[in-house]
Motif scaffolding. Structure first.
Motif, PDB file in Angstrom:
ATOM      1  N   VAL A  24      38.462  57.339  88.964  1.00  0.00           N
ATOM      2  CA  VAL A  24      38.930  58.722  88.829  1.00  0.00           C
ATOM      3  C   VAL A  24      38.148  59.416  87.720  1.00  0.00           C
ATOM      4  CG1 VAL A  24      40.904  60.159  88.164  1.00  0.00           C
ATOM      5  CG2 VAL A  24      41.222  58.260  89.782  1.00  0.00           C
ATOM      6  N   GLU A  26      35.198  58.759  86.676  1.00  0.00           N
ATOM      7  CA  GLU A  26      33.813  58.950  87.104  1.00  0.00           C
ATOM      8  C   GLU A  26      33.691  59.862  88.323  1.00  0.00           C
ATOM      9  OE1 GLU A  26      31.876  55.121  87.421  1.00  0.00           O
ATOM     10  OE2 GLU A  26      31.854  54.890  85.243  1.00  0.00           O
ATOM     11  N   LYS A  27      34.801  60.509  88.677  1.00  0.00           N
ATOM     12  CA  LYS A  27      34.833  61.495  89.752  1.00  0.00           C
ATOM     13  C   LYS A  27      34.540  60.897  91.131  1.00  0.00           C
ATOM     14  CE  LYS A  27      33.451  65.170  86.543  1.00  0.00           C
ATOM     15  NZ  LYS A  27      33.390  64.434  85.309  1.00  0.00           N
ATOM     16  N   GLU A  28      34.935  59.637  91.305  1.00  0.00           N
ATOM     17  CA  GLU A  28      34.804  58.962  92.595  1.00  0.00           C
ATOM     18  C   GLU A  28      36.097  58.209  92.920  1.00  0.00           C
ATOM     19  OE1 GLU A  28      31.194  57.231  93.996  1.00  0.00           O
ATOM     20  OE2 GLU A  28      30.246  57.585  92.056  1.00  0.00           O
TER      21      GLU A  28
END
Length: 162
Positions: A24, A26-28
């Motif tokens: 989350v 790391e935006k993934e």
């Protein structure tokens, strides 16, 4: 002050939660494919594929570092730090330092020639942390990967050439 310890199989549910928390951050958030069953079998079977250290605060795991051996054609045996994760609520409390200390001590005990890992280029707090610890952040290297689909496509194209 709690010190890192080797993870146990029973720690893997919390380790998986930390892995998902990192995804989350790391935006993934949907990229994690590893399962609890995989962590348990890969880390605690007859031939463990990784070593994991955890650190607790008030009897709750709040950080982890997962490492495994690799081989460098230039150096010989090296240790790869796949992830060092501290829960967001516990950052800035030296848990990351203690985990990194443990990883470096472990690498030294194995006699490895290098310990390496990746850091996202936008994660300046992590970059600063590693540089302050004496790590060389090699900004002129790019990470190269083939995911499962990429592997399949590569092999299809390879077969077409044959």
């Amino acid at each position: 002050m709690n010190q890192p310890r080797l993870a146990r199989k029973t720690d893997m549910p919390r380790v998986l939660e930390l892995i998902n928390e990192l995804a989350v951050f790391e935006k993934e958030p949907d990229a994690v494919e590893v399962t609890l069953e995989l962590l348990e079998s890969d880390g605690f079977g007859n031939n463990p594929k990784f070593t994991c250290f955890v650190i607790e605060v008030d009897n709750r795991i709040e950080g982890m570092a997962l490492v495994y051996k690799r081989y460098s054609t230039w150096k010989g045996e090296v240790l790869h730090l796949e992830d060092l994760i501290v829960s967001q609520s516990q950052r800035g409390k030296n848990l990351g330092t203690r985990l990194l200390d443990k990883v470096v001590e472990y690498g030294k005990s194995l006699g490895v020639k290098r310990i390496s890992w990746e850091v996202l280029d936008w994660n300046e707090p992590a970059i600063n942390f590693y540089e302050k610890k004496g790590a060389n952040v090699m900004r002129d290297w790019d990470v190269v990967q083939l995911d499962e689909k990429g592997i399949e496509n590569y092999l299809k194209n390879c077969d077409a050439r044959l």
